[in-house]
Every structure is written in C-alpha cells, then in structure tokens.
Design a protein around this motif. Sequence first.
Motif, PDB file in Angstrom:
ATOM      1  N   ARG A 171      38.253  30.537  35.531  1.00 30.68           N
ATOM      2  CA  ARG A 171      39.201  31.804  35.892  1.00 30.68           C
ATOM      3  C   ARG A 171      39.745  33.288  35.224  1.00 30.68           C
ATOM      4  NH1 ARG A 171      43.183  28.657  40.707  1.00 30.68           N
ATOM      5  NH2 ARG A 171      41.302  28.406  42.226  1.00 30.68           N
ATOM      6  N   LEU A 172      40.435  32.811  34.076  1.00 28.31           N
ATOM      7  CA  LEU A 172      40.872  33.091  33.296  1.00 28.31           C
ATOM      8  C   LEU A 172      39.121  34.447  32.903  1.00 28.31           C
ATOM      9  CD1 LEU A 172      43.360  32.076  30.996  1.00 28.31           C
ATOM     10  CD2 LEU A 172      43.831  34.296  32.044  1.00 28.31           C
ATOM     11  N   TYR A 173      38.260  33.547  31.887  1.00 23.56           N
ATOM     12  CA  TYR A 173      36.841  33.097  32.212  1.00 23.56           C
ATOM     13  C   TYR A 173      36.401  34.150  33.148  1.00 23.56           C
ATOM     14  CZ  TYR A 173      32.089  32.801  29.246  1.00 23.56           C
ATOM     15  OH  TYR A 173      31.391  33.085  28.686  1.00 23.56           O
ATOM     16  N   ALA A 174      36.587  34.291  34.488  1.00 29.75           N
ATOM     17  CA  ALA A 174      35.914  35.293  35.476  1.00 29.75           C
ATOM     18  C   ALA A 174      36.766  36.217  35.101  1.00 29.75           C
ATOM     19  CB  ALA A 174      35.833  34.272  36.839  1.00 29.75           C
ATOM     20  N   ALA A 175      38.201  36.663  35.262  1.00 34.34           N
ATOM     21  CA  ALA A 175      38.458  37.493  35.261  1.00 34.34           C
ATOM     22  C   ALA A 175      38.283  38.517  34.007  1.00 34.34           C
ATOM     23  CB  ALA A 175      40.091  37.240  34.995  1.00 34.34           C
ATOM     24  N   LYS A 176      38.300  37.683  32.616  1.00 37.63           N
ATOM     25  CA  LYS A 176      37.281  38.903  31.387  1.00 37.63           C
ATOM     26  C   LYS A 176      36.804  39.992  31.752  1.00 37.63           C
ATOM     27  CE  LYS A 176      39.391  39.455  27.163  1.00 37.63           C
ATOM     28  NZ  LYS A 176      39.920  40.303  27.068  1.00 37.63           N
ATOM     29  N   ARG A 194      33.898  46.300  35.447  1.00 41.89           N
ATOM     30  CA  ARG A 194      34.322  46.889  36.175  1.00 41.89           C
ATOM     31  C   ARG A 194      34.572  46.445  37.841  1.00 41.89           C
ATOM     32  NH1 ARG A 194      35.684  51.225  32.592  1.00 41.89           N
ATOM     33  NH2 ARG A 194      33.980  52.064  31.031  1.00 41.89           N
ATOM     34  N   GLY A 195      34.878  45.385  37.262  1.00 38.62           N
ATOM     35  CA  GLY A 195      34.608  44.253  39.102  1.00 38.62           C
ATOM     36  C   GLY A 195      36.103  44.338  38.739  1.00 38.62           C
ATOM     37  N   GLY A 196      36.395  45.201  40.823  1.00 41.05           N
ATOM     38  CA  GLY A 196      37.507  45.238  41.292  1.00 41.05           C
ATOM     39  C   GLY A 196      38.548  43.673  41.127  1.00 41.05           C
ATOM     40  N   GLU A 197      39.192  44.323  42.574  1.00 43.84           N
ATOM     41  CA  GLU A 197      40.281  43.115  42.628  1.00 43.84           C
ATOM     42  C   GLU A 197      39.969  42.001  43.530  1.00 43.84           C
ATOM     43  OE1 GLU A 197      44.478  43.169  44.585  1.00 43.84           O
ATOM     44  OE2 GLU A 197      44.748  43.345  42.979  1.00 43.84           O
ATOM     45  N   LYS A 198      39.187  42.559  44.797  1.00 41.32           N
ATOM     46  CA  LYS A 198      38.889  42.134  45.312  1.00 41.32           C
ATOM     47  C   LYS A 198      37.348  41.003  44.806  1.00 41.32           C
ATOM     48  CE  LYS A 198      36.138  42.693  50.432  1.00 41.32           C
ATOM     49  NZ  LYS A 198      36.291  43.951  51.575  1.00 41.32           N
ATOM     50  N   GLN A 199      36.816  41.275  44.177  1.00 37.92           N
ATOM     51  CA  GLN A 199      35.629  40.626  43.903  1.00 37.92           C
ATOM     52  C   GLN A 199      36.282  39.825  42.536  1.00 37.92           C
ATOM     53  OE1 GLN A 199      32.751  43.066  40.971  1.00 37.92           O
ATOM     54  NE2 GLN A 199      31.837  41.481  40.300  1.00 37.92           N
ATOM     55  N   GLY A 250      38.085  32.176  43.782  1.00 40.73           N
ATOM     56  CA  GLY A 250      38.389  31.569  45.135  1.00 40.73           C
ATOM     57  C   GLY A 250      39.845  31.280  45.805  1.00 40.73           C
ATOM     58  N   SER A 251      40.278  32.413  45.405  1.00 42.11           N
ATOM     59  CA  SER A 251      41.310  32.758  46.270  1.00 42.11           C
ATOM     60  C   SER A 251      42.116  34.199  46.958  1.00 42.11           C
ATOM     61  CB  SER A 251      41.928  33.375  44.605  1.00 42.11           C
ATOM     62  OG  SER A 251      44.046  33.714  45.024  1.00 42.11           O
ATOM     63  N   LYS A 252      42.340  33.193  47.783  1.00 39.68           N
ATOM     64  CA  LYS A 252      42.867  35.165  49.369  1.00 39.68           C
ATOM     65  C   LYS A 252      44.516  35.240  48.391  1.00 39.68           C
ATOM     66  CE  LYS A 252      41.633  32.120  52.711  1.00 39.68           C
ATOM     67  NZ  LYS A 252      42.056  31.690  54.090  1.00 39.68           N
ATOM     68  N   SER A 253      44.743  35.449  47.315  1.00 38.16           N
ATOM     69  CA  SER A 253      45.818  36.118  46.617  1.00 38.16           C
ATOM     70  C   SER A 253      45.612  37.266  45.394  1.00 38.16           C
ATOM     71  CB  SER A 253      46.929  34.876  46.179  1.00 38.16           C
ATOM     72  OG  SER A 253      48.006  36.324  45.443  1.00 38.16           O
ATOM     73  N   PRO A 254      45.902  38.338  46.316  1.00 42.45           N
ATOM     74  CA  PRO A 254      45.821  40.024  45.226  1.00 42.45           C
ATOM     75  C   PRO A 254      47.242  39.200  44.065  1.00 42.45           C
ATOM     76  CG  PRO A 254      45.718  40.653  47.827  1.00 42.45           C
ATOM     77  CD  PRO A 254      46.086  38.709  47.948  1.00 42.45           C
ATOM     78  N   TYR A 255      47.686  38.624  44.497  1.00 43.23           N
ATOM     79  CA  TYR A 255      48.820  38.694  43.561  1.00 43.23           C
ATOM     80  C   TYR A 255      49.106  37.418  42.453  1.00 43.23           C
ATOM     81  CZ  TYR A 255      53.685  37.705  41.171  1.00 43.23           C
ATOM     82  OH  TYR A 255      55.020  37.366  40.280  1.00 43.23           O
ATOM     83  N   GLN A 286      48.120  38.569  38.926  1.00 39.39           N
ATOM     84  CA  GLN A 286      48.281  38.086  37.186  1.00 39.39           C
ATOM     85  C   GLN A 286      46.930  36.845  36.284  1.00 39.39           C
ATOM     86  OE1 GLN A 286      51.504  37.525  37.328  1.00 39.39           O
ATOM     87  NE2 GLN A 286      51.690  39.077  38.631  1.00 39.39           N
ATOM     88  N   ILE A 287      45.702  37.032  37.215  1.00 38.86           N
ATOM     89  CA  ILE A 287      45.278  36.106  36.216  1.00 38.86           C
ATOM     90  C   ILE A 287      44.252  37.711  35.055  1.00 38.86           C
ATOM     91  CG2 ILE A 287      42.530  35.408  36.228  1.00 38.86           C
ATOM     92  CD1 ILE A 287      43.995  32.969  36.500  1.00 38.86           C
TER      93      ILE A 287
END
Length: 350
Positions: A265-270, A276-281, A287-292, A296-297
């Motif tokens: 997930r850290l790799y995906a976030a990076k 320049r992907g957003g939070e929703k992407q 596979g998370s429903k949590s914006p929070y 954090q990731i």
Amino acid sequence: MAARENKPNGKSQLIRDLKNGEFATLYIISGEESYMKEYYLRQLRQKVVDETFADFNLIEFEGKGLTPEMLTEAIDSYPAMADKKLIIVKDFDLFKPPAGFADVLPGVLGDLPEYVCLVFYYDVLDGKPDKRTKLYKTLEKHACFAEFAHAEEQELVAWLERRAKALGCMIEPGDASYMIFLCGNSMTNLAGEMEKAAAHTTTGVIKRYNIDAVCSPVLDAVVFDLTDAVTAGRFDRAVALVGELLAQKNNEVMIFTAITRHIQRLYAAKLCAENRGGEKQLMEMIGSKSPYYARQIQNAARRVPLSWLRKAASLCAETDAALKGGAADRQKQIELTLLTMAAELKGEKK
C-alpha cells in the motif's frame, strides 16, 4: 408469492419492508458487518412475530442439523393466532446443500406460502450466491438478498457520533476517524471500543488520548506503527511490536501478511503521488473505503524513497515464501527481514 424485483444488495428492500410492515416470504441475509445483520434479524423477530405466540410462530434451525423434512414441516404448518410465522435458518449452504436437498429446494423456495417469512441468515458462512446454479435462478425471482458490507467511513463517523451522544459524551469527526483507523471498521467492535473510551473521558469529550489509552488496535493499525518504527530507525520498537502481536495469538504468517500488505500500500501510494493521482484513486488502488487511512498512507509514503519500497516489496515476497515454506524460526525470520529493511533504508538515506 409474486416475483419481487431483485437487486444486487436488497438491504434497502428489507429496511422498507420493516418500515411498511409488509414482508417478503424469503430473505437471505449475509455480509461482513455482523452488527447490522444482527440488528435487522432482531427487527424481523420483533415485527413479524407477536411475542405472545412466539412459541408457535418462531422456528429457528442451525443449518448443520437441518433435514428436508424439518424444513418442509416448518413451512407447511400454519401460524397460530397470527397472519405470519418466521422461520430462521442459520448458516445453511444453499448452493452446496447436504444430500437430499438439491432436488427439494427449488420447488420449496419457489412456491412459499404467503404466511411464511423464511430467513437464511449467514454468520460463519459467507452466504455468497453461486449464480451458476439452478437454485439461484429461483432465488433471483423470489428472494430478497440483503447483504451488509462494512459501512463507508463517513457513515461510521456519523454513527460513532450518535453512539457517543447516547453514552452522554461527544466525539469530533477527526477523532472518530482515528478510532476507526485504530480499531477497524467492524461496528460490533467499534461499539465496545466507544463504550471504553466514553468511560475513560473525564470531560465528556472523547479525544485521541482517551482512545489511545483504552482502545485495542486491530492488526493493520499495529503494523502501521511497526512499519513507521522501521522507517524511523527504531528497530527495537518494531521487534517489540512483533512480540506483542505474537503474545496476542496472531501467528507469524498472519502478521507478515499484514506487513507485506502495508508495504504494498505504501508502494501504491508512492506511485499514485508520482503520477499525481488523487485520494479517491489511491483508495481504489489499496482497496480501502477510508479517506483517513488513505491520507495516513500518503503521509507515510512521503517519508521513504520509491527505490526502498521496491526493495522492501521484493524482500517481503521472499520472506513470505520462506515463512510458508516452513522456516525453522519464523519470528526470527520476520525480525531479520525488518532489520534488513531498516538497514536498506539507512543506506538509501546516506
């Protein structure tokens, strides 16, 4: 009964039926959110059955011991002093039924009498329908599929605010999101954790320090802390957290699977940030429903280089194979992997 319009998730139909007092003859209640499943099953008991005649009009079976004769006898007997009777069958695999049921079920479930409200309720089994079967074609016409997945974060935050108010407290949305991050998104678990936090506060306001003091973190939250410890060079803290997880009866493979998932997930976030992907992407990617949780990731991913994440992901894959292949000392194998990760990151930063 008349055919009902089937929806992929008929929980809204079940809620409407309870509100209107007009019930289907067949409900299939499933999903991962036990709190809501139990709540609506209780509602059906209360609304369909008059407590005075419950001994006659409420029949409950465990799926494991059910026979075709028991089910058909329960369906064929008329309700006493009431228009309807409620039959609840728990954890019966409709799509892989025991011998004797396969030829019986399509006919029985496709022609239920109007005085019956039959509920197949799934707790241990997942209740996922097999759309390839003959029975599914019958259920598609006649059943209300009520599937209760874990709620979205926004819905859970509002629910936690109501729970806090009912306990004579209040909680801010940000702290409610933190509680979900720490304790997971199971409403059953969150209800208990909210009670602990409400009992701990002396001000009537539940703050993060109240949550940290008394609430029990789920595995993913501990792994988040563990990985942060590795990236901060606090190897002793990471090892201590592994020990705590093992003391809580989590096995080594389960722990390392969570570590691997977190690194991925850290790799995906990076990668998401670099493109320049957003939070929703990002939420879709992990596979998370949590914006929070997504935020954090994102924050954690900013603190480590992409090259290290590639190495860490590769190292996790190697260690996962070793653990599943029967490594002699699994705890030591995990600790060695964490040490290697920490050393690699230290080298990257020089």
